[in-house]
Write a protein that holds these residues in place. Structure first.
Motif, PDB file in Angstrom:
ATOM      1  N   THR A  32      13.076 -20.223  42.656  1.00 35.03           N
ATOM      2  CA  THR A  32      13.574 -20.917  41.470  1.00 35.03           C
ATOM      3  C   THR A  32      13.034 -22.339  41.517  1.00 35.03           C
ATOM      4  OG1 THR A  32      15.594 -21.567  42.663  1.00 35.03           O
ATOM      5  CG2 THR A  32      15.703 -19.554  41.306  1.00 35.03           C
ATOM      6  N   ASP A  33      13.263 -23.100  40.454  1.00 32.89           N
ATOM      7  CA  ASP A  33      12.811 -24.485  40.456  1.00 32.89           C
ATOM      8  C   ASP A  33      13.574 -25.314  41.483  1.00 32.89           C
ATOM      9  OD1 ASP A  33      10.920 -24.161  38.354  1.00 32.89           O
ATOM     10  OD2 ASP A  33      12.553 -24.274  36.884  1.00 32.89           O
ATOM     11  N   ILE A  34      14.892 -25.082  41.555  1.00 34.46           N
ATOM     12  CA  ILE A  34      15.760 -25.872  42.437  1.00 34.46           C
ATOM     13  C   ILE A  34      16.721 -24.937  43.160  1.00 34.46           C
ATOM     14  CG2 ILE A  34      17.514 -27.694  42.548  1.00 34.46           C
ATOM     15  CD1 ILE A  34      16.325 -28.632  39.784  1.00 34.46           C
ATOM     16  N   GLU A  35      16.848 -25.141  44.466  1.00 29.97           N
ATOM     17  CA  GLU A  35      17.860 -24.406  45.227  1.00 29.97           C
ATOM     18  C   GLU A  35      18.880 -25.399  45.772  1.00 29.97           C
ATOM     19  OE1 GLU A  35      17.692 -20.713  48.049  1.00 29.97           O
ATOM     20  OE2 GLU A  35      17.319 -22.502  49.261  1.00 29.97           O
ATOM     21  N   ASP A  54      31.155 -25.272  45.243  1.00 31.87           N
ATOM     22  CA  ASP A  54      31.247 -24.539  43.976  1.00 31.87           C
ATOM     23  C   ASP A  54      31.331 -25.479  42.771  1.00 31.87           C
ATOM     24  OD1 ASP A  54      31.108 -22.146  45.369  1.00 31.87           O
ATOM     25  OD2 ASP A  54      33.274 -21.802  45.351  1.00 31.87           O
ATOM     26  N   PRO A  55      32.207 -26.512  42.794  1.00 30.61           N
ATOM     27  CA  PRO A  55      32.250 -27.442  41.653  1.00 30.61           C
ATOM     28  C   PRO A  55      30.926 -28.194  41.437  1.00 30.61           C
ATOM     29  CG  PRO A  55      34.237 -27.672  42.982  1.00 30.61           C
ATOM     30  CD  PRO A  55      33.302 -26.797  43.746  1.00 30.61           C
ATOM     31  N   VAL A  56      30.264 -28.578  42.516  1.00 34.88           N
ATOM     32  CA  VAL A  56      29.000 -29.295  42.365  1.00 34.88           C
ATOM     33  C   VAL A  56      27.935 -28.390  41.749  1.00 34.88           C
ATOM     34  CG1 VAL A  56      27.064 -30.316  43.648  1.00 34.88           C
ATOM     35  CG2 VAL A  56      29.411 -31.001  44.174  1.00 34.88           C
ATOM     36  N   TYR A  57      27.878 -27.151  42.206  1.00 35.29           N
ATOM     37  CA  TYR A  57      26.885 -26.222  41.663  1.00 35.29           C
ATOM     38  C   TYR A  57      27.130 -25.962  40.178  1.00 35.29           C
ATOM     39  CZ  TYR A  57      23.770 -22.178  41.359  1.00 35.29           C
ATOM     40  OH  TYR A  57      22.760 -21.318  41.013  1.00 35.29           O
ATOM     41  N   SER A  58      28.389 -25.800  39.801  1.00 34.19           N
ATOM     42  CA  SER A  58      28.722 -25.605  38.381  1.00 34.19           C
ATOM     43  C   SER A  58      28.320 -26.817  37.554  1.00 34.19           C
ATOM     44  CB  SER A  58      30.228 -25.346  38.228  1.00 34.19           C
ATOM     45  OG  SER A  58      30.595 -24.127  38.818  1.00 34.19           O
ATOM     46  N   ALA A  59      28.572 -28.012  38.089  1.00 34.93           N
ATOM     47  CA  ALA A  59      28.217 -29.237  37.366  1.00 34.93           C
ATOM     48  C   ALA A  59      26.703 -29.382  37.253  1.00 34.93           C
ATOM     49  CB  ALA A  59      28.824 -30.444  38.068  1.00 34.93           C
ATOM     50  N   LEU A  60      25.981 -29.021  38.298  1.00 37.31           N
ATOM     51  CA  LEU A  60      24.521 -29.117  38.258  1.00 37.31           C
ATOM     52  C   LEU A  60      23.934 -28.189  37.199  1.00 37.31           C
ATOM     53  CD1 LEU A  60      23.601 -29.344  42.044  1.00 37.31           C
ATOM     54  CD2 LEU A  60      22.992 -31.002  40.284  1.00 37.31           C
ATOM     55  N   LYS A  61      24.479 -26.997  37.073  1.00 39.00           N
ATOM     56  CA  LYS A  61      23.970 -26.052  36.074  1.00 39.00           C
ATOM     57  C   LYS A  61      24.127 -26.599  34.661  1.00 39.00           C
ATOM     58  CE  LYS A  61      26.223 -22.382  37.613  1.00 39.00           C
ATOM     59  NZ  LYS A  61      26.669 -20.969  37.713  1.00 39.00           N
ATOM     60  N   LYS A  62      25.130 -27.432  34.443  1.00 41.09           N
ATOM     61  CA  LYS A  62      25.343 -28.027  33.126  1.00 41.09           C
ATOM     62  C   LYS A  62      24.439 -29.235  32.891  1.00 41.09           C
ATOM     63  CE  LYS A  62      30.214 -26.627  33.027  1.00 41.09           C
ATOM     64  NZ  LYS A  62      31.620 -27.096  33.106  1.00 41.09           N
ATOM     65  N   LYS A  63      24.109 -29.941  33.959  1.00 39.23           N
ATOM     66  CA  LYS A  63      23.368 -31.196  33.810  1.00 39.23           C
ATOM     67  C   LYS A  63      21.851 -31.036  33.894  1.00 39.23           C
ATOM     68  CE  LYS A  63      27.061 -34.295  35.228  1.00 39.23           C
ATOM     69  NZ  LYS A  63      27.198 -34.854  33.874  1.00 39.23           N
ATOM     70  N   GLY A  66      16.370 -26.714  31.454  1.00 34.40           N
ATOM     71  CA  GLY A  66      14.947 -26.430  31.491  1.00 34.40           C
ATOM     72  C   GLY A  66      14.412 -26.095  32.867  1.00 34.40           C
ATOM     73  N   LYS A  67      15.297 -25.977  33.861  1.00 31.66           N
ATOM     74  CA  LYS A  67      14.891 -25.602  35.206  1.00 31.66           C
ATOM     75  C   LYS A  67      15.818 -24.499  35.715  1.00 31.66           C
ATOM     76  CE  LYS A  67      13.299 -30.274  36.450  1.00 31.66           C
ATOM     77  NZ  LYS A  67      11.869 -29.997  36.541  1.00 31.66           N
ATOM     78  N   SER A  68      15.268 -23.605  36.503  1.00 29.92           N
ATOM     79  CA  SER A  68      16.084 -22.530  37.066  1.00 29.92           C
ATOM     80  C   SER A  68      16.716 -22.990  38.376  1.00 29.92           C
ATOM     81  CB  SER A  68      15.238 -21.282  37.294  1.00 29.92           C
ATOM     82  OG  SER A  68      14.132 -21.568  38.141  1.00 29.92           O
TER      83      SER A  68
END
Length: 213
Positions: A32-35, A54-63, A66-68
């Protein structure tokens, strides 16, 4: 459960008498683009960590658009054994090294909470020996991987109670938060519940990381 997590973490200063550890064999995941590589805190439940990962990963997916994104939970005991953080250190370095070799364009966000922050500290070359549930360094990310680490996110980082912090190569890419009164990361801190409130900082940390990728 949350109170038990904090009190257990406070009950041990780790680090002495570690045997040499060999990292388990790790296979690379899909590119993926970012792990997001997350090391949970002591006894912390959740996929990447209920309080932080888990909260950080959820927040990152929102912010990050255009990257996987993908994630990896560091495979280690996260308990009070004297080799726990060292096992996490070995697994994190082994996984990221293998992943970087298989996915040369992938970048990484390293996340560590409490004992997991010790794991990340060690992996980037900052020893957590002498900290709460810390350990000497057993492995560090190679220089070839360093440019691929976009951000380092640390919460309740025990080395801060020793007067230490992330310096050098990774300093400008590091978000390192210690809640006021958190006895795990603040010398003399007396608010044990402060160590359990870092979910509230997930959005700020994700915004920092999003600005680095």
């Amino acid at each position: 459960m949350r109170i038990r997590l904090c009190l257990a973490a406070l009950s041990l200063v780790g680090g002495a008498g570690l045997a040499t550890l060999s990292a388990p064999t790790a296979s690379a995941a899909a590119c993926t683009d970012i792990e997001v590589v997350a090391a949970r805190g002591t006894f912390e439940p959740g996929t990447l960590g209920f309080i932080v990962g888990d909260p950080v990963y959820s927040a990152l997916k929102k912010k990050i658009s255009g990257k996987s994104l993908s994630s990896y939970a560091v495979n280690y005991p996260a308990d009070l054994s004297p080799t726990s953080a060292a096992q996490g250190n070995a697994d994190l370095v082994n996984h990221v090294r293998n992943q970087a070799a298989s996915c040369p364009n992938q970048r990484f966000v390293l996340v560590g909470y409490s004992q997991g922050a010790n794991v990340v500290d060690n992996s980037i070359g900052i020893s957590s020996a002498g900290a709460v549930v810390g350990s000497p360094i057993v492995a560090t990310l190679p220089a070839s991987v360093e440019p691929k680490v976009a951000a380092v996110l640390l919460f309740g980082n025990p080395i801060r109670a020793l007067g230490k912090s992330v310096t050098g190569t990774y300093q400008s890419r590091t978000f390192d938060i210690c809640a006021k009164g958190d006895p795990v990361c603040e010398r003399g801190g007396g608010d044990t519940l402060a160590h359990l409130g870092y979910s509230d900082d997930a959005d700020e940390a994700a915004a920092f990381a999003a600005g680095k990728v």
